[in-house]
Enzyme design. Structure first.
Site, PDB file in Angstrom:
ATOM      1  N   ARG A  28      19.109  -6.829  39.245  1.00  0.00           N
ATOM      2  CA  ARG A  28      20.048  -7.437  38.279  1.00  0.00           C
ATOM      3  C   ARG A  28      20.405  -8.863  38.676  1.00  0.00           C
ATOM      4  O   ARG A  28      21.537  -9.301  38.460  1.00  0.00           O
ATOM      5  CB  ARG A  28      21.338  -6.621  38.169  1.00  0.00           C
ATOM      6  CG  ARG A  28      21.152  -5.267  37.568  1.00  0.00           C
ATOM      7  CD  ARG A  28      21.288  -5.335  36.046  1.00  0.00           C
ATOM      8  NE  ARG A  28      21.066  -4.039  35.470  1.00  0.00           N
ATOM      9  CZ  ARG A  28      22.042  -3.237  35.020  1.00  0.00           C
ATOM     10  NH1 ARG A  28      23.274  -3.628  35.044  1.00  0.00           N
ATOM     11  NH2 ARG A  28      21.757  -2.071  34.519  1.00  0.00           N
ATOM     12  N   ARG A  32      25.758 -10.793  34.815  1.00  0.00           N
ATOM     13  CA  ARG A  32      27.079 -11.346  34.479  1.00  0.00           C
ATOM     14  C   ARG A  32      27.809 -12.022  35.632  1.00  0.00           C
ATOM     15  O   ARG A  32      28.801 -12.704  35.404  1.00  0.00           O
ATOM     16  CB  ARG A  32      27.957 -10.239  33.904  1.00  0.00           C
ATOM     17  CG  ARG A  32      27.617  -9.933  32.470  1.00  0.00           C
ATOM     18  CD  ARG A  32      28.290  -8.669  32.025  1.00  0.00           C
ATOM     19  NE  ARG A  32      27.784  -7.559  32.814  1.00  0.00           N
ATOM     20  CZ  ARG A  32      28.185  -6.310  32.683  1.00  0.00           C
ATOM     21  NH1 ARG A  32      29.132  -5.999  31.834  1.00  0.00           N
ATOM     22  NH2 ARG A  32      27.664  -5.358  33.432  1.00  0.00           N
ATOM     23  N   ASP A  78      15.771  -4.687  29.392  1.00  0.00           N
ATOM     24  CA  ASP A  78      16.516  -3.517  29.820  1.00  0.00           C
ATOM     25  C   ASP A  78      15.608  -2.308  29.725  1.00  0.00           C
ATOM     26  O   ASP A  78      14.667  -2.294  28.917  1.00  0.00           O
ATOM     27  CB  ASP A  78      17.761  -3.302  28.948  1.00  0.00           C
ATOM     28  CG  ASP A  78      18.728  -2.354  29.637  1.00  0.00           C
ATOM     29  OD1 ASP A  78      19.473  -2.797  30.518  1.00  0.00           O
ATOM     30  OD2 ASP A  78      18.691  -1.140  29.320  1.00  0.00           O
ATOM     31  N   TYR A 155      19.637   9.111  28.985  1.00  0.00           N
ATOM     32  CA  TYR A 155      20.405   8.342  27.993  1.00  0.00           C
ATOM     33  C   TYR A 155      20.089   8.785  26.566  1.00  0.00           C
ATOM     34  O   TYR A 155      20.965   8.807  25.699  1.00  0.00           O
ATOM     35  CB  TYR A 155      20.092   6.843  28.123  1.00  0.00           C
ATOM     36  CG  TYR A 155      20.697   6.206  29.351  1.00  0.00           C
ATOM     37  CD1 TYR A 155      22.029   5.808  29.367  1.00  0.00           C
ATOM     38  CD2 TYR A 155      19.936   6.002  30.498  1.00  0.00           C
ATOM     39  CE1 TYR A 155      22.592   5.220  30.494  1.00  0.00           C
ATOM     40  CE2 TYR A 155      20.488   5.412  31.629  1.00  0.00           C
ATOM     41  CZ  TYR A 155      21.817   5.026  31.616  1.00  0.00           C
ATOM     42  OH  TYR A 155      22.367   4.453  32.732  1.00  0.00           O
TER      43      TYR A 155
HETATM   44  O1  CP3 Z   1      17.269  -7.041  37.344  1.00  0.00           O
HETATM   45  C1  CP3 Z   1      17.302  -7.913  36.472  1.00  0.00           C
HETATM   46  O2  CP3 Z   1      17.875  -9.005  36.615  1.00  0.00           O
HETATM   47  C2  CP3 Z   1      16.483  -7.681  35.210  1.00  0.00           C
HETATM   48  C3  CP3 Z   1      17.170  -7.145  34.082  1.00  0.00           C
HETATM   49  C4  CP3 Z   1      17.631  -5.701  34.011  1.00  0.00           C
HETATM   50  C5  CP3 Z   1      18.746  -5.339  33.231  1.00  0.00           C
HETATM   51  N1  CP3 Z   1      18.831  -3.984  33.209  1.00  0.00           N
HETATM   52  C6  CP3 Z   1      19.609  -6.284  32.513  1.00  0.00           C
HETATM   53  C7  CP3 Z   1      20.944  -5.831  32.082  1.00  0.00           C
HETATM   54  C8  CP3 Z   1      17.083  -4.527  34.532  1.00  0.00           C
HETATM   55  C9  CP3 Z   1      15.920  -4.351  35.479  1.00  0.00           C
HETATM   56  C10 CP3 Z   1      17.859  -3.449  34.003  1.00  0.00           C
HETATM   57  C11 CP3 Z   1      17.548  -2.033  34.286  1.00  0.00           C
HETATM   58  C12 CP3 Z   1      18.482  -0.987  33.852  1.00  0.00           C
HETATM   59  N2  CP3 Z   1      19.218  -0.918  32.698  1.00  0.00           N
HETATM   60  C13 CP3 Z   1      18.676   0.230  34.548  1.00  0.00           C
HETATM   61  C14 CP3 Z   1      17.964   0.640  35.819  1.00  0.00           C
HETATM   62  C15 CP3 Z   1      18.490  -0.047  37.001  1.00  0.00           C
HETATM   63  C16 CP3 Z   1      19.906   0.310  37.352  1.00  0.00           C
HETATM   64  O3  CP3 Z   1      20.742  -0.603  37.337  1.00  0.00           O
HETATM   65  O4  CP3 Z   1      20.144   1.478  37.657  1.00  0.00           O
HETATM   66  C17 CP3 Z   1      19.603   1.003  33.814  1.00  0.00           C
HETATM   67  C18 CP3 Z   1      20.153   2.364  34.193  1.00  0.00           C
HETATM   68  C19 CP3 Z   1      19.921   0.266  32.648  1.00  0.00           C
HETATM   69  C20 CP3 Z   1      20.806   0.688  31.530  1.00  0.00           C
HETATM   70  C21 CP3 Z   1      21.920  -0.251  31.339  1.00  0.00           C
HETATM   71  N3  CP3 Z   1      21.791  -1.538  30.853  1.00  0.00           N
HETATM   72  C22 CP3 Z   1      23.279  -0.044  31.626  1.00  0.00           C
HETATM   73  C23 CP3 Z   1      23.851   1.247  32.203  1.00  0.00           C
HETATM   74  C24 CP3 Z   1      23.955  -1.216  31.273  1.00  0.00           C
HETATM   75  C25 CP3 Z   1      25.432  -1.457  31.295  1.00  0.00           C
HETATM   76  C26 CP3 Z   1      25.894  -1.615  32.697  1.00  0.00           C
HETATM   77  C27 CP3 Z   1      26.684  -2.861  32.856  1.00  0.00           C
HETATM   78  O5  CP3 Z   1      26.485  -3.507  33.885  1.00  0.00           O
HETATM   79  O6  CP3 Z   1      27.474  -3.151  31.944  1.00  0.00           O
HETATM   80  C28 CP3 Z   1      22.994  -2.161  30.848  1.00  0.00           C
HETATM   81  C29 CP3 Z   1      23.261  -3.533  30.397  1.00  0.00           C
HETATM   82  C30 CP3 Z   1      22.584  -4.642  31.130  1.00  0.00           C
HETATM   83  N4  CP3 Z   1      21.253  -4.659  31.429  1.00  0.00           N
HETATM   84  C31 CP3 Z   1      23.178  -5.849  31.578  1.00  0.00           C
HETATM   85  C32 CP3 Z   1      22.164  -6.599  32.176  1.00  0.00           C
HETATM   86  C33 CP3 Z   1      22.269  -7.970  32.762  1.00  0.00           C
HETATM   87  C34 CP3 Z   1      24.641  -6.259  31.377  1.00  0.00           C
HETATM   88  C35 CP3 Z   1      24.839  -6.412  29.914  1.00  0.00           C
HETATM   89  C36 CP3 Z   1      25.587  -7.624  29.469  1.00  0.00           C
HETATM   90  O7  CP3 Z   1      25.221  -8.773  29.724  1.00  0.00           O
HETATM   91  O8  CP3 Z   1      26.565  -7.360  28.749  1.00  0.00           O
END
Ligand code: CP3
Length: 358
Positions: A28, A32, A78, A155
Site C-alpha cells: 500500500r 492515504r 485493488d 468479500y
Molecule cells: O500496494 C499498493 O500501493 C497498491 C494498491 C493496492 C490497494 N489495495 C489500493 C487501495 C493493493 C495491492 C490493494 C490490495 C487489497 N485491497 C487487499 C489485499 C492486501 C491487504 O491490504 O490485505 C485487500 C484486502 C483489499 C480490499 C480493500 N481495498 C480494502 C479492505 C480497502 C479499504 C481499507 C482502507 O484502507 O480503507 C480498500 C481500499 C484501498 N485499496 C485503498 C487503497 C489505497 C484506500 C482507499 C481510498 O483511497 O479511499
C-alpha cells in the site's frame, strides 16, 4: 519497448541471487498516508475514479517512488476490481471500506458468474500497466497483483469487510460443492487476470491471500492453498507469464510456509507474527521471503523504527532472497517521513550486512 532495468535488486532477490543491499517496497505504498495521493484522489473524485483512469492510476503509482528510494513499483488498483468486473458493483463508502451492491446470495448468483473479459471490463487495468511501464522508464520493476480466490470470495459472499467472514465459512461447511464451484471460477479469473497483466508489462506477480489465515489447517489447504497452486501452475504454462516470479502472501498462515513454497512460487510474503529465521528454516531457503515489519512500528519514534528494521534484517541474516516489506499494508496515520527513515535504514544496514557485495 524493452527498457533496461536500472534497479533489479527486487528481481534478483526473487531469483535468490546476491544483491548489494536488501531491496525494499511497502505494501500500500501508494495510499492515504501521502498528501499527494489524497490530492490526486480528490481530483479523481473517488477511489474507483483513481483506479479506472490510467493517467491517475499511473500518477499515484509513481508518487511513492518520487519520495523514497523504493526498489519496486506496484500497480495502483485493488483486488476487488475482479469481482466488480464480474458484476457485483463495487463502491468504497468514505471511512467504511469496500461494499458490493450485489453480493453472492444463492447458487443462482454463483452459476451466473463468468470470467471477465480482460480486454473489456478490465481493460483499464491493462491500460494502467502499459502506461506505468512506459512512465517508469526502467527505474524499478513493476509488480502486478490479484487477490486469491479465497480472499475474493470472502468479500463477494459477505458483501463487505468482516472480522471473520463467517458467511463464506458457513458455505464451506454446508455447501462445499458450491464453495468449490465459486473458488474454481475465481481461480480461472485470477489466472487470466494475472496473465493479462504479464502480457501488458508487469514484471512480477503477487497474490494477496489476506484472509487465508482465518482458516484452520485442513480448510486452508482445501479452500485457499489449492486454488493458489492451480493459479501458479496456470501462470507457468502460459508464454506471457512463464518467466515472471510469483509471490504468494497468505496473512496469518506462517505455519503453512513450506506448503505454500511447494506451489512453485518464487517468493512468499510473511507477516510479523513469525521470526524470519524460522520462516527461512521452514522453507529451507527454497524461496525468497518478503516482510515482515509490524506496520504499527511506523508510528514509533525514528530510533525505534531503525532498531526494529535492523532486527528484521538480522533475523533473515546475510543470505540472498530477502525483500524487506511490512507484514501488512501501511496505514493512513503514518507520517511519510517515517517511511523515508525506514527505507534509508534498510538500504544502509542491508549494505553492511551483505558486506557491499553484489
Ligand atoms: O500496494 C499498493 O500501493 C497498491 C494498491 C493496492 C490497494 N489495495 C489500493 C487501495 C493493493 C495491492 C490493494 C490490495 C487489497 N485491497 C487487499 C489485499 C492486501 C491487504 O491490504 O490485505 C485487500 C484486502 C483489499 C480490499 C480493500 N481495498 C480494502 C479492505 C480497502 C479499504 C481499507 C482502507 O484502507 O480503507 C480498500 C481500499 C484501498 N485499496 C485503498 C487503497 C489505497 C484506500 C482507499 C481510498 O483511497 O479511499
Amino acid at each position: 519497448m524493452p527498457d533496461v532495468l536500472k534497479n533489479d535488486r527486487f528481481l534478483r532477490a526473487l531469483r535468490l541471487e546476491p544483491t548489494d543491499t536488501t531491496p525494499i517496497w511497502v505494501m500500500r505504498q501508494a495510499g492515504r498516508y501521502l498528501p499527494e495521493y489524497r490530492a490526486t484522489r480528490e481530483r479523481a473524485g473517488s477511489f474507483m475514479g483513481l483506479a479506472q483512469q490510467p493517467e491517475f492510476a499511473c500518477e499515484v503509482t509513481l508518487q511513492p517512488l518520487d519520495r523514497f528510494d523504493l526498489d519496486a513499483a506496484i500497480l495502483f488498483s485493488d483486488i476487488l476490481t475482479v469481482p466488480d468486473a464480474m458484476g457485483l458493483g463495487l463502491s468504497f463508502a468514505e471511512g467504511e471500506g469496500p461494499q458490493f451492491a450485489r453480493p453472492l446470495r444463492s447458487k443462482a448468483d454463483i452459476d451466473k458468474l463468468a470470467v471477465p473479459d480482460m480486454d473489456g471490463e478490465l481493460r483499464y487495468v491493462m491500460d494502467a500497466v502499459r502506461l506505468i511501464r512506459k512512465e517508469l522508464r526502467g527505474r524499478v520493476p513493476l509488480i502486478g497483483f490479484s487477490g486469491s480466490p479465497w480472499t475474493l470470495a470472502c468479500y463477494m459472499v459477505e458483501g463487505r469487510g468482516s472480522k471473520d467472514f463467517a458467511t463464506l465459512k458457513a458455505m464451506c461447511w454446508n455447501e462445499p460443492k458450491l464453495a468449490h464451484q465459486l473458488l474454481d471460477t475465481l481461480a480461472q479469473a485470477v489466472a487470466a487476470y494475472l496473465i493479462a497483466q504479464a502480457a501488458a508489462g508487469a514484471q512480477a506477480l503477487m497474490i494477496f491471500d489476506t484472509w487465508g489465515g482465518l482458516l484452520g489447517p485442513g480448510p486452508f489447504r482445501e479452500f485457499s492453498l489449492r486454488t493458489m497452486a492451480q493459479i501458479v501452475a496456470a501462470l507457468k504454462a502460459d508464454a506471457a507469464s512463464r518467466e515472471l516470479p510469483v509471490v504468494l502472501f497468505s496473512k496469518g498462515a506462517g505455519q503453512h510456509l513450506a506448503a505454500l513454497a511447494d506451489t512453485g512460487c518464487a517468493g512468499l510474503g510473511v507477516d510479523w507474527t513469525i521470526d524470519l529465521a524460522d520462516a527461512r528454516a521452514a522453507v529451507g531457503g527454497r524461496v525468497a521471503l518478503q516482510g515482515n515489519l509490524d506496520p504499527a512500528i511506523l508510528r514509533a519514534a525514528p530510533a525505534v523504527v531503525r532498531r526494529e528494521a535492523r532486527m528484521v534484517l538480522d533475523s533473515y541474516g546475510n543470505h540472498p532472497g530477502h525483500i524487506f516489506n511490512l507484514g501488512h499494508g501501511i496505514t493512513p496515520e503514518v507520517q511519510p517521513e517515517q517511511v523515508k527513515i525506514l527505507v534509508d535504514e534498510v538500504h544502509q544496514y542491508g549494505r553492511t550486512l551483505r558486506g557491499g557485495r553484489r
